[in-house]
Design a protein around this motif. Structure first.
Motif, mmCIF file in Angstrom:
data_model
loop_
_atom_site.group_PDB
_atom_site.id
_atom_site.type_symbol
_atom_site.label_atom_id
_atom_site.label_comp_id
_atom_site.label_asym_id
_atom_site.label_seq_id
_atom_site.Cartn_x
_atom_site.Cartn_y
_atom_site.Cartn_z
ATOM 1 N N ALA A 160 57.657 -48.114 25.070
ATOM 2 C CA ALA A 160 57.306 -49.525 24.881
ATOM 3 C C ALA A 160 58.542 -50.373 24.645
ATOM 4 N N ARG A 161 59.483 -49.893 23.909
ATOM 5 C CA ARG A 161 60.702 -50.650 23.629
ATOM 6 C C ARG A 161 61.574 -50.779 24.875
ATOM 7 N N TYR B 35 64.572 -48.095 16.285
ATOM 8 C CA TYR B 35 63.755 -47.136 17.031
ATOM 9 C C TYR B 35 64.603 -46.106 17.804
ATOM 10 N N ASP C 248 57.200 -39.899 23.892
ATOM 11 C CA ASP C 248 57.196 -40.882 22.798
ATOM 12 C C ASP C 248 56.833 -42.263 23.372
ATOM 13 N N ASP C 249 55.607 -42.736 23.054
ATOM 14 C CA ASP C 249 55.150 -44.025 23.568
ATOM 15 C C ASP C 249 55.939 -45.180 22.969
ATOM 16 N N THR C 250 56.388 -45.043 21.745
ATOM 17 C CA THR C 250 57.131 -46.122 21.089
ATOM 18 C C THR C 250 58.431 -46.403 21.832
ATOM 19 N N LYS D 159 65.597 -42.218 16.519
ATOM 20 C CA LYS D 159 64.993 -41.174 17.352
ATOM 21 C C LYS D 159 66.037 -40.199 17.869
ATOM 22 N N SER E 168 65.259 -53.045 18.471
ATOM 23 C CA SER E 168 64.851 -51.844 19.224
ATOM 24 C C SER E 168 65.908 -50.752 19.134
#
Length: 600
Positions: A87-88, A105, A82-84, A109, A101
């Motif tokens: 990134a967070r 996110y 999971d790139d998201t 998740k 975040s």
């Protein structure tokens, strides 16, 4: 007796037995050799088949386990790729960004990961980014999987940086590095965890971790398809490369003498997991493995035994052909010696045995004819004795009856006079019976009634008579004049005071007829009973009338029938007459029912 003496003097093994013994020895050798090789081939095949079946079952168990493990790996992939999330986790900004975040996110998740499986799964994530807050639950020393699917834990990575299992975690290979291991309190709670790094995906093929994830599942859920369904005493276990037993079901092999004894008593089959250092191991008692082999042995033994029995039967038929003929001749001769001349010997073909059998049959037929002639002569002699007995009884009986008739005529009792004359005529008509010795049961009862009717005219109320006869007896016939002599004995010897009661009963017992003449007279002494039961030829001891009746019954029907007398002094006497059931044609039911009604 001559044959027995000859057999005892000449003891030897017949030729048929010698031939049979040699034939059976050769047959048994061939059956044993064939059975041994057939059993060896079948047993080896059965053992191989059993091993293949167990190996296939283990492979199926392994595939089921790997499927469940891959389902947990799939959950980790949801965060690993999971790139998201990556990134967070790279942004070390506090305040609103950290809060956003976490709530927008990370938490959604984590919840989606837990809800994407129906198995009990616990998720723990360790992050290097300490700007993000920790979120965790208090389990109060209980198993975290109790809350599986409902909660997750988020910690900072510094909590495990000094843990041995984290320090020894292998170097990262992108998309491949992951370890199944029991960490923390997994062993205590019966759990196992999938350990995996969270990688910074912004850098191509980066091995720099920005976090660490731990997905915990129940061993019983992961290995629920592992079952020792191979028989009693079997066990299945999962071992790691270091020898640690992760999971085990069934009866573990135990022996006081160690591993050598285990290997001697158990068959161990291993199924490796391929890319992992795990092994699926089953220990099966060799007794169970040999189960099918034992069936084959029993089947081989059964087939061999049946074959041997078939050969034995054939041998007996072949070697016993002549001995059976000799045995038949000896058996028939034994029956002749025991008095049974009805059997005959019959052999097919024309040989010496046929000639011998025809000669013996002719000789026996001649002997049987002579015996029948002697039997008829004795029977006629006994009938002459009966006629003599009647000749002695009838004049005295007739004199007394005529005297009673004279008195009735003198006093003008016409009706009684008519009845007595009718009974006297009936009595003599039934006694003559056209010269026949065998008469229907109803005729014998009617004659006894006529006799008693005449006597009642003489004794009036001093004589009571009761007939109790089963109507089923009326379809049979019997020797004539066997009840009247005993009725006469009662009236002559049984008076006790001025009254006497007589009861005549008849019933069918099995295949026999039983008549009883019972009185309540003076009875008899033991000496008198012994004299009456004396041998038939002892004229001085046995009563002539009783002896005559007994002999006539036995001449007609055999020694198993006759007369028995039971008596007690001062109580009375019971005479029992036993005859076989012999069918007749004409029915006499109405006549005997009338006799019973007259005396009830």
């Amino acid at each position: 007796m001559g044959y027995k003496a000859s057999a005892e003097e000449h003891k030897f093994i017949p030729f048929g037995y010698k031939l049979m013994i040699s034939y059976l020895v050769l047959t048994l050798i061939h059956v044993l050799v064939f059975g041994y090789f057939a059993n060896w081939i079948f047993v080896d095949s059965a053992r191989k088949k059993t091993s293949d079946n167990v190996q296939a079952a283990l492979s199926q168990m392994k595939d089921n386990i790997r499927f469940k493990m891959m389902d947990t790996v799939r959950l980790s992939d949801m965060m690993y790729y999971d790139d998201t999330i990556a990134a967070r986790l790279r942004q070390y900004q506090q305040g609103w960004y950290s809060y956003e975040s976490t709530t927008q996110y990370l938490v959604p998740k984590f919840n989606s990961v837990l809800k994407s499986t129906n198995r009990r799964t616990s998720l723990v994530v360790y992050l290097r980014n300490e700007t993000l807050p920790e979120i965790y639950n208090h389990y109060n020393d209980s198993d975290p999987l109790t809350y599986a699917g409902k909660s997750y834990d988020l910690y900072h990575l510094k909590r495990i940086e000094d843990r041995k299992w984290y320090l020894e975690f292998p170097a990262e290979t992108y998309g491949e590095t992951m370890v199944w291991q029991q960490v923390e309190r997994d062993t205590e709670f019966g759990n196992i965890s999938l350990l995996r790094r969270i990688i910074d995906t912004a850098k191509s093929k980066s091995t720099m971790d920005i976090g660490f994830m731990r997905l915990t599942v129940k061993l019983s859920d992961l290995f629920e398809t592992v079952s020792p369904d191979f028989g009693e005493g079997t066990s299945v276990r999962i071992e790691t490369g270091s020898g640690q037993v992760l999971f085990e079901r069934g009866t573990a092999p135990a022996s006081a003498s160690g591993q050598k004894a285990k290997e001697a008593d158990f068959l161990t089959i291993r199924e490796p997991f391929g890319d992992m250092d795990w092994q699926l191991i089953t220990s099966i008692p060799k007794a169970w493995v040999e189960k099918d082999a034992r069936k084959v042995k029993l089947l081989t033994a059964g087939i061999g035994s049946v074959s041997f029995l078939v050969f034995v039967c054939v041998g007996i038929c072949l070697s016993g052909y002549f001995s059976r003929r000799v045995s038949r001749i000896v058996m028939v001769l034994d029956s002749f010696r025991n008095g049974d001349f009805r059997k005959r010997i019959r052999f097919k073909g024309r040989d010496e045995f046929s000639t011998i059998s025809e000669s013996i049959n002719d000789m026996v037929q001649h002997i049987d004819t002579l015996i029948q002639q002697v039997y008829v002569t004795r029977l006629k002699k006994k009938e002459a004795e009966l006629e003599s007995l009647q000749a002695q009884i009838n004049p005295h009986f007739l004199y007394n009856t005529l005297s009673s008739i004279s008195l009735l005529a003198k006093f003008g009792h016409v009706e009684q006079l008519h009845q007595m004359v009718s009974n006297l005529a009936l009595f003599y008509r039934l006694s003559l019976n056209e010269g026949r010795t065998i008469i229907p049961v109803a005729n014998e009862l009617e004659q006894a009634k006529a006799y008693l009717d005449i006597q009642k005219a003489k004794y009036t109320d001093r004589l009571d008579v009761l007939f109790e006869v089963d109507p089923d007896m009326l379809k049979y016939e019997m020797v004539k004049l066997i009840l009247q002599p005993f009725l006469e004995n009662v009236l002559k010897h049984a008076w006790c005071g001025d009254r006497v009661h007589i009861r005549i009963t008849g019933q069918k017992i099995g295949d026999d007829l039983e008549f009883r003449v019972i009185d309540d007279g003076v009875g008899m002494t033991v000496d008198t009973l012994r004299r009456l039961h004396a041998d038939d030829e002892d004229h001085e001891k046995a009563g002539y009338g009783i002896r005559n009746v007994r002999q006539r019954i036995q001449l007609h029907y055999g020694k198993g029938y006759g007369v028995r007398i039971h008596s007690r002094l001062g109580i009375g006497t019971s005479v029992t007459l036993r005859l076989p059931c012999v069918d007749r044609r004409a029915p006499y039911v109405d006549k005997v029912i009338a006799i019973e009604n007259d005396y009830r």
